[in-house]
Design a protein around this motif. Structure first.
Motif, PDB file in Angstrom:
ATOM      1  N   PHE A   1       0.881  -1.188  -0.081  1.00  0.00           N
ATOM      2  CA  PHE A   1      -0.076  -0.041  -0.104  1.00  0.00           C
ATOM      3  C   PHE A   1       0.936   1.159   0.013  1.00  0.00           C
ATOM      4  O   PHE A   1       1.985   1.354   0.667  1.00  0.00           O
ATOM      5  CB  PHE A   1      -1.071  -0.025   1.150  1.00  0.00           C
ATOM      6  N   VAL A   2       0.349   2.256  -0.819  1.00  0.00           N
ATOM      7  CA  VAL A   2       1.278   3.581  -0.591  1.00  0.00           C
ATOM      8  C   VAL A   2      -0.063   4.678  -0.374  1.00  0.00           C
ATOM      9  O   VAL A   2      -0.850   4.542  -1.218  1.00  0.00           O
ATOM     10  CB  VAL A   2       1.786   4.091  -2.120  1.00  0.00           C
ATOM     11  N   ASP A   3       0.035   5.210   0.708  1.00  0.00           N
ATOM     12  CA  ASP A   3      -0.949   6.004   1.241  1.00  0.00           C
ATOM     13  C   ASP A   3      -0.420   7.497   1.109  1.00  0.00           C
ATOM     14  O   ASP A   3       0.687   7.637   1.662  1.00  0.00           O
ATOM     15  CB  ASP A   3      -1.318   5.509   2.673  1.00  0.00           C
ATOM     16  N   ALA A   4      -1.266   8.419   0.553  1.00  0.00           N
ATOM     17  CA  ALA A   4      -0.592   9.756   0.333  1.00  0.00           C
ATOM     18  C   ALA A   4      -1.853  10.740   0.958  1.00  0.00           C
ATOM     19  O   ALA A   4      -2.985  10.495   0.410  1.00  0.00           O
ATOM     20  CB  ALA A   4      -0.411  10.188  -1.084  1.00  0.00           C
ATOM     21  N   ASP A   5      -1.513  11.698   1.733  1.00  0.00           N
ATOM     22  CA  ASP A   5      -2.548  12.465   2.471  1.00  0.00           C
ATOM     23  C   ASP A   5      -2.198  13.925   2.248  1.00  0.00           C
ATOM     24  O   ASP A   5      -1.049  14.247   2.696  1.00  0.00           O
ATOM     25  CB  ASP A   5      -2.561  12.189   3.978  1.00  0.00           C
TER      26      ASP A   5
ATOM     27  N   VAL B   1     -10.224   8.692   1.387  1.00  0.00           N
ATOM     28  CA  VAL B   1     -10.647   8.973   2.404  1.00  0.00           C
ATOM     29  C   VAL B   1     -10.546  10.319   2.949  1.00  0.00           C
ATOM     30  O   VAL B   1      -9.510  10.605   3.212  1.00  0.00           O
ATOM     31  CB  VAL B   1     -10.530   7.997   3.601  1.00  0.00           C
ATOM     32  N   HIS B   2     -11.560  11.299   2.467  1.00  0.00           N
ATOM     33  CA  HIS B   2     -11.380  12.700   2.785  1.00  0.00           C
ATOM     34  C   HIS B   2     -10.234  13.361   2.043  1.00  0.00           C
ATOM     35  O   HIS B   2     -10.189  13.377   0.658  1.00  0.00           O
ATOM     36  CB  HIS B   2     -11.200  13.064   4.112  1.00  0.00           C
ATOM     37  N   ASP B   3      -9.063  13.541   2.473  1.00  0.00           N
ATOM     38  CA  ASP B   3      -7.912  14.209   1.743  1.00  0.00           C
ATOM     39  C   ASP B   3      -6.859  13.162   1.541  1.00  0.00           C
ATOM     40  O   ASP B   3      -5.682  13.468   1.324  1.00  0.00           O
ATOM     41  CB  ASP B   3      -7.370  15.236   2.647  1.00  0.00           C
ATOM     42  N   GLU B   4      -7.078  11.613   1.454  1.00  0.00           N
ATOM     43  CA  GLU B   4      -6.184  10.785   1.323  1.00  0.00           C
ATOM     44  C   GLU B   4      -6.348   9.909   0.335  1.00  0.00           C
ATOM     45  O   GLU B   4      -7.456   9.322   0.223  1.00  0.00           O
ATOM     46  CB  GLU B   4      -6.293   9.872   2.952  1.00  0.00           C
TER      47      GLU B   4
END
Length: 876
Positions: free
Chosen positions: A649-653, A828-831
């Motif tokens: 997983f690569v998560d960017a917020d 998810v919102h800003d992610e």
């Protein structure tokens, strides 16, 4: 006797409908329930009676009096509710529009006019039907005059019918003796006083025995019981007055020509327009030849022949514009709706030689060949298509959402009403609650599909014009429409869930919940139902004597805000708060998520574009955007979400996107400078607000400044801030005042935004998205205050929502354009969460960085935080 006339007591039936039908209001705020109920009763009577003539009687003004003493008693009548009063001229306008004569005469009540006309018509040889809720009118009943009294019950409207014999059977007196019966017992509903101490049973016995009050008075010594005898002797004058009040005048000087009441076509164009204004959708099917509804429906065609279907698709492909909709029953294609002119409106069912696959293929062909195509729910249909030319497609439900984001649904009948000034029956009215999946009436299925296809075609042009006029055409074409495909891709991919880990997580919760129960019972000194607000309130506020107890009708309030205030007062309260959080985690996530794991081991959530007024995307079935993050045990749920083998997983917020947007759109130089210098925005705010050196700001001061920073974005009040920081309202007001002194550009922006919203009726984002602000015109102060907070926040939150949508579209398109195996699977919102093939991780990070930072050019740089991991927990 042959011909028949129906006479309706206007005020009486309107009054009965008002109290029998739940309150309804149209979009203008006009109450309409009485009018709606009146028309339903009238239509029911007309269908049953099939009269040759029809008239409706009304009191010309507020009640007139038959006797000089009448006012003494009528004066006690309650005034008509304003909500009913405003509907009287509306029903009269509707009846005039239907060319139904109104019987009104100065100085006479409606029942006098009904009595006069009914007796005249009987003498002229007509059968008469009088409709009223007033039982006084039973005195008019004969063999040829029937009194019909509607009664509203749970099962619907039932109507009691009375000829002479029916009155005698029900009341043991003749119709004319009803007058004497009322003279003794009175009638509170009509303010006929009667005489004291005589009820219905005694009055009935007296009149049945003596025939009239005059004869009863002549034999007063024989009257039983004694109470009734004494009352009649003492109050005979009152009985005579009551009889006079109860007697209907059958010789009123009313000019009435029978031919004026001749039944014509009720469903006129004028009545149709009024029905539209009142928003009586399900009544419009009565307009057989008038109005656009049925002119359109005359062109509906069901086509089951394969050769004919082929010709229709060939013709449609050459049309300038096609309206279409795959008619889905669950995951099955039941047919397709197709429209490309006012005369070409088709439903092609999937039956015989015409298969669902054939129809999907033909729609695919159309979407590539025709100049333009529009539909009403594109994303739901995309799984059934192989190819589609995106730039030619229009989802009109999305256009309707942009034009009015405050609604909760955007159905074809709503689109028709708002954008075509056309009222048509809804899917539920035609098919029932089960919709296309459960409908068996083939004509209703065909009609419903044709309505959808027609609206999909006919609404495009007016909606395109409205989008241009409101400045939202670019927003629609470049953000909302491309996002449909991105969300479709995300839904198709889904996210993998480790079922065994989810089960283990649930067991972990059960263990901790059990521990908390034991601790709570020990602290309370007894066992009780922790989930019962009533029992919990007794424990906290009566047994433990804790403060802040708010008594309601059902007991003490134990809402979260009350308990959070009490958390420092007693350790048991913090345990109860944790218990509530964990039980919700278990039911919603540990248990709930397991039900959504598909055969492929993944959860395929549904993403909605048309739910929030600010433009944010929402997630349902299940809602993956509400995964808890505040408590560690809540965050642990993310461990069960894992990538497929060989992937990470690569998560960017986005970092502080709403504050950055606020800096950009307010133009506040101090805030912009702080972001350009890459300073700790909360620490620098604390430094400036509290007038202390940057390096000397304490953690508490930074936390307080952070609360103010984010609170300002949401239009926080001094009261709200005082609650958040556990400080006095005065201190909170000083914080806010100092904040605005530090950032004067923000204060001006917020003030100007509210003022403009009051003038224009809406606020806009940087990308032109409008959020209407009807709350600012509310009569209620609290609603107006709420509206001001929303007006401050909506441009900021809406712009942030637009930016994340642009980023989603660009990231998704880049991943596919560069032929990567990695896919965007969650927002998810800003992610954004990417399931990245391990060898592509660096490339995915580069794409996320470029596209998220480049989604908008603002005066402050958009920054993102990025992490990788073997679970969503690790990546976050």
């Amino acid at each position: 006797m042959g011909e028949k006339i129906v006479l309706i007591d206007g005020h009486s039936i309107l009054n009965r409908a008002f109290y029998g039908v739940p309150d309804l209001t149209n979009s203008e705020g006009l109450h309409t329930n009485a009018v709606y109920g009146f028309l339903n009763i009238m239509f029911k009577i007309l269908e049953e009676e099939k009269p040759d003539y029809l008239a409706v009687a009304f009191d010309l003004k507020a009640p007139t009096f038959r006797h000089k003493m009448y006012a003494e008693y009528k004066g006690t009548r309650k005034p008509m509710p304003q909500e009913l009063h405003q509907q009287v001229p509306v029903i009269q306008d509707m009846l005039r529009a239907m060319e139904i004569p109104l019987l009104m005469l100065e100085g006479y009540e409606a029942d006098d006019l009904l009595g006069t006309v009914s007796k005249r018509m009987e003498q002229e040889g007509l059968e008469v039907c009088v409709v009223s809720g007033d039982r006084d009118l039973l005195q008019l009943a004969t063999e040829h005059i029937m009194i019909r009294i509607p009664k509203t019950k749970r099962t619907g409207t039932e109507i009691e019918n009375y000829h002479t014999a029916d009155v005698l059977e029900k009341y043991q007196v003749t119709p004319l003796q009803i007058i004497d019966l009322k003279a003794l017992m009175g009638d509170a509903s009509d303010n006929i006083p009667g005489i004291p101490g005589v009820g219905e049973k005694t009055a009935t016995k007296i009149i049945a025995a003596y025939g009239s009050i005059e004869n009863a008075y002549a034999h007063v010594e024989e009257i039983k019981p004694n109470k009734a005898k004494e009352s009649l002797r003492e109050h005979y004058a009152l009985a005579q007055l009551s009889k006079e009040l109860a007697t209907i005048n059958i010789e009123a000087p009313l000019e009435f020509e029978l031919e004026e009441a001749s039944m014509g076509v009720l469903y006129t164009e004028e009545a149709f327009e009024l029905c539209k204004r009142l928003e009586f959708k399900n009544m419009l099917s009565r307009f057989e030849c008038q109005g656009p509804v049925n002119r359109v429906s005359e062109n509906f065609r069901k086509v089951s022949d394969l050769a004919e279907a082929e010709k229709i698709f060939e013709t449609a492909a050459k049309a300038a514009h096609v309206g279409f909709e795959l008619i889905l029953a669950g995951k099955r294609v039941r047919g397709c709706a197709l429209c490309f002119s006012e005369e070409d409106i088709y439903f092609i069912p999937a039956e015989g030689f015409i298969s669902g696959a054939y129809l999907c293929g033909k729609i695919d062909m159309l979407l590539n060949e025709t100049a333009a195509a529009s539909t009403l729910d594109l994303k739901a249909q995309l799984p059934f298509f192989a190819n589609h030319a995106r730039e030619k497609l229009y989802d009109l439900a999305l256009a309707a959402y942009l034009l009015n984001p405050l609604k909760d649904k955007y159905t074809y009948e709503d689109v028709a009403k708002e954008h075509m000034s056309m009222m048509i029956p809804s899917q539920e009215e035609l098919l029932g609650r089960k919709g296309f999946e459960g409908a068996e009436d083939e004509k209703a299925v065909s009609d419903c599909a044709c309505y959808i296809g027609y609206v999909a075609w006919a609404a495009l042009e007016p909606m395109q014009k409205k989008l241009l006029d409101t400045g939202m055409d670019t927003l629609f074409r470049e953000i909302e429409m491309p996002l449909v495909y991105t969300l479709h891709d995300m839904e198709r991919e889904g996210i993998r869930v480790e079922a065994a880990a989810l089960k283990q997580y649930g067991e972990q919760l059960i263990g901790r919940i059990g521990e908390l129960e034991t601790e709570i019972y020990a602290m309370a000194g007894e066992t009780f139902n922790i989930n019962s607000p009533k029992q919990l309130g007794v424990i906290l506020f009566e047994k433990l004597k804790l403060p802040y107890g708010k008594k309601t009708k059902t007991g003490y309030s134990t809402a979260a805000d009350v308990l959070e205030k009490l958390a420092d007062e007693a350790p048991v309260v913090s345990r109860i708060l944790e218990y509530r959080q964990l039980t919700k985690l278990k039911s919603t996530y540990a248990d709930g998520l397991a039900n959504y794991i598909a055969e492929d081991g993944r959860i395929h959530s549904t993403f909605k574009q048309t739910i929030t007024a600010t433009g944010r995307i929402s997630s349902t079935e299940p809602n993956l955007q509400n995964i808890p993050i505040r408590m560690e045990l809540g965050r642990l749920i993310r461990k069960v979400f894992i990538p497929k083998d060989g992937y990470v997983f690569v998560d960017a917020d986005y970092s502080q996107i709403e504050l950055r947007v606020l800096a950009a759109i307010s133009g506040d130089e101090t805030l912009i400078h702080a972001y350009r210098e890459a300073q700790d925005i909360h620490r620098i705010t604390a430094s400036q607000v509290f007038h202390i050196p940057f390096d000397e700001v304490t953690d508490l001061q930074r936390r307080n400044a952070k609360a103010v920073n984010f609170g300002i974005v949401y239009g926080i009040s001094s009261f709200g801030l005082s609650q958040d920081l556990s400080i006095t309202r005065k201190e909170a007001a000083q914080y806010i005042e100092k904040y605005f002194e530090t950032y004067p550009g923000i204060k001006k922006f917020l003030d100007d935004t509210v003022e403009n919203a009051k003038k224009e009726g809406y606020v806009t984002t940087l990308f032109g998205r409008r959020r209407p602000m009807p709350e600012l015109k509310a009569g209620n102060f609290m609603q107006r205050s709420f509206g001001e907070r929303v007006a401050m926040n909506a441009p900021i939150q809406g712009t942030a929502a637009d930016i994340i949508k642009i980023a989603m579209i660009r990231v998704n398109d880049r991943l596919k354009a560069e032929n990567l195996k990695s896919r965007l699977i969650l927002q998810v919102h800003d992610e954004l969460l990417i399931e990245a093939e391990e060898s592509e991780t660096d490339e995915v990070k580069r794409i996320l960085l470029e596209e998220m930072q480049g989604a908008a050019e603002l005066s402050v740089k958009l920054e993102i935080d990025m992490h990788t991991g073997k679970s969503w927990y690790e990546a976050k």
